[in-house]
Scaffold this active site. Structure first.
Site, PDB file in Angstrom:
ATOM      1  N   VAL A  63     -44.202 -15.289  -2.565  1.00 26.30           N
ATOM      2  CA  VAL A  63     -45.078 -15.309  -3.738  1.00 26.30           C
ATOM      3  C   VAL A  63     -46.398 -14.583  -3.506  1.00 26.30           C
ATOM      4  CG1 VAL A  63     -44.062 -17.441  -4.617  1.00 26.30           C
ATOM      5  CG2 VAL A  63     -46.104 -17.555  -3.163  1.00 26.30           C
ATOM      6  N   ASN A  89     -43.288 -23.746  -8.340  1.00 25.70           N
ATOM      7  CA  ASN A  89     -43.212 -24.915  -7.468  1.00 25.70           C
ATOM      8  C   ASN A  89     -43.593 -24.630  -6.018  1.00 25.70           C
ATOM      9  OD1 ASN A  89     -41.865 -27.683  -6.651  1.00 25.70           O
ATOM     10  ND2 ASN A  89     -40.844 -26.134  -5.402  1.00 25.70           N
ATOM     11  N   SER A 141     -51.051 -31.451  -8.482  1.00 25.55           N
ATOM     12  CA  SER A 141     -50.904 -32.591  -7.571  1.00 25.55           C
ATOM     13  C   SER A 141     -51.979 -33.612  -7.901  1.00 25.55           C
ATOM     14  CB  SER A 141     -51.064 -32.138  -6.113  1.00 25.55           C
ATOM     15  OG  SER A 141     -51.203 -33.245  -5.246  1.00 25.55           O
ATOM     16  N   TYR A 154     -55.940 -27.488  -0.111  1.00 21.46           N
ATOM     17  CA  TYR A 154     -54.833 -27.881  -0.990  1.00 21.46           C
ATOM     18  C   TYR A 154     -55.357 -28.437  -2.320  1.00 21.46           C
ATOM     19  CZ  TYR A 154     -50.422 -30.073  -2.385  1.00 21.46           C
ATOM     20  OH  TYR A 154     -49.280 -30.447  -3.064  1.00 21.46           O
ATOM     21  N   ALA A 155     -56.320 -29.348  -2.242  1.00 23.37           N
ATOM     22  CA  ALA A 155     -56.871 -29.952  -3.460  1.00 23.37           C
ATOM     23  C   ALA A 155     -57.534 -28.902  -4.345  1.00 23.37           C
ATOM     24  CB  ALA A 155     -57.876 -31.050  -3.103  1.00 23.37           C
ATOM     25  N   ALA A 156     -58.208 -27.947  -3.724  1.00 23.14           N
ATOM     26  CA  ALA A 156     -58.859 -26.881  -4.498  1.00 23.14           C
ATOM     27  C   ALA A 156     -57.824 -26.065  -5.272  1.00 23.14           C
ATOM     28  CB  ALA A 156     -59.659 -25.976  -3.574  1.00 23.14           C
ATOM     29  N   LYS A 158     -54.803 -26.995  -6.201  1.00 22.69           N
ATOM     30  CA  LYS A 158     -54.098 -27.780  -7.211  1.00 22.69           C
ATOM     31  C   LYS A 158     -55.000 -28.106  -8.401  1.00 22.69           C
ATOM     32  CE  LYS A 158     -50.192 -27.709  -5.151  1.00 22.69           C
ATOM     33  NZ  LYS A 158     -49.083 -26.901  -5.712  1.00 22.69           N
TER      34      LYS A 158
END
Length: 246
Positions: A63, A89, A141, A154-156, A158
């Site tokens: 990707v 995904n 998420s 990861y949080a940024a 999502k």
């Protein structure tokens, strides 16, 4: 069956939630393009699904590589003539607290989880616009909604996926394309199964339903948003988290 006559491209489709989505969509009659970087696993899963009588095509997909994405989409269109459904995904984690996080790991997660969603959607949405129909489902998420210790990168990404979803819903709704997101909670994947039992039990205790989600739980949410049952659901973030942090 809810997806007869539809073609779905699912990124990260060879493992975990993506594989469950490929299986679920195939069960509902879709022609499924299993797009994943993992060739060995992808080919093996493609064969298993074909042996069950399902119409599944594995295509290797990175990707982050726009040329590879273009080739993947061209092969999908050549094979099926259209892409009705896109499930963004694919994702990775490189967890660490802020003070310990390697900038390389920060950038890698942004590349796959955020830029990858942009890349794939930008490559596929013109075909949907030409048809005047499409379903785009992005994977956010609960970490992107509430934040999570040790997941700055990861949080940024999502959280940003939610922003992409809302923006694209405004851009494409009038052109016949539904854009929504799913925000999974703690889900049983290979990554989670390797965690200490004590940590897993702590995760369960934080969930109102007192269990972790399964990949099929998330795949069912994808299926709903990909089906005609959700034709008037647009710009929405569907939490599939067992009631965590209500």
């Amino acid at each position: 069956m809810r997806l007869v006559g539809k073609t779905a491209l699912i990124t990260g489709g060879a493992n975990g939630i993506g594989l469950a989505a490929c299986e679920r969509f195939a069960e509902e009659g879709a022609q499924v393009i299993m797009a994943d970087f993992d060739v060995v696993t992808g080919k093996a899963q493609e064969q298993l699904l074909k042996e069950q009588g399902f119409d599944v095509l594995f295509i290797q997909l990175d990707v982050v590589n726009r040329e590879n994405i273009r080739s993947c989409v061209e092969l999908a269109i050549e094979t099926y003539g259209k892409i009705d459904i896109l499930i963004n995904n694919a994702g990775i984690t490189r967890d660490a607290t802020l003070v310990k996080m390697d900038p390389v790991d920060f950038a890698a997660v942004l590349d796959v989880n955020l830029t990858g969603v942009f890349n794939c959607t930008q490559a596929i949405v013109p075909y949907m616009l030409d048809k005047g129909y499409g379903k785009i489902i992005n994977t956010s998420s609960v970490s992107g909604i509430y934040g999570n210790f040790g997941q700055t990168n990861y949080a940024a990404t999502k959280a940003a996926v939610v922003g992409l979803t809302k923006t694209w819903a405004k851009e494409f709704g009038r052109r016949g394309i539904n854009v929504n997101a799913v925000a999974p909670g703690f889900t049983v994947t290979s990554m989670v199964s390797k965690m200490p039992e004590k940590v897993i039990e702590q995760m369960k205790s934080a969930v109102s339903l007192q269990r972790l989600g399964t990949p099929r739980d998330i795949a069912n949410a994808y299926l709903y948003l990909a089906s005609e049952e959700s034709d008037y659901v647009h710009g929405h973030v569907l939490h599939v988290d067992g009631g965590i942090l209500m």
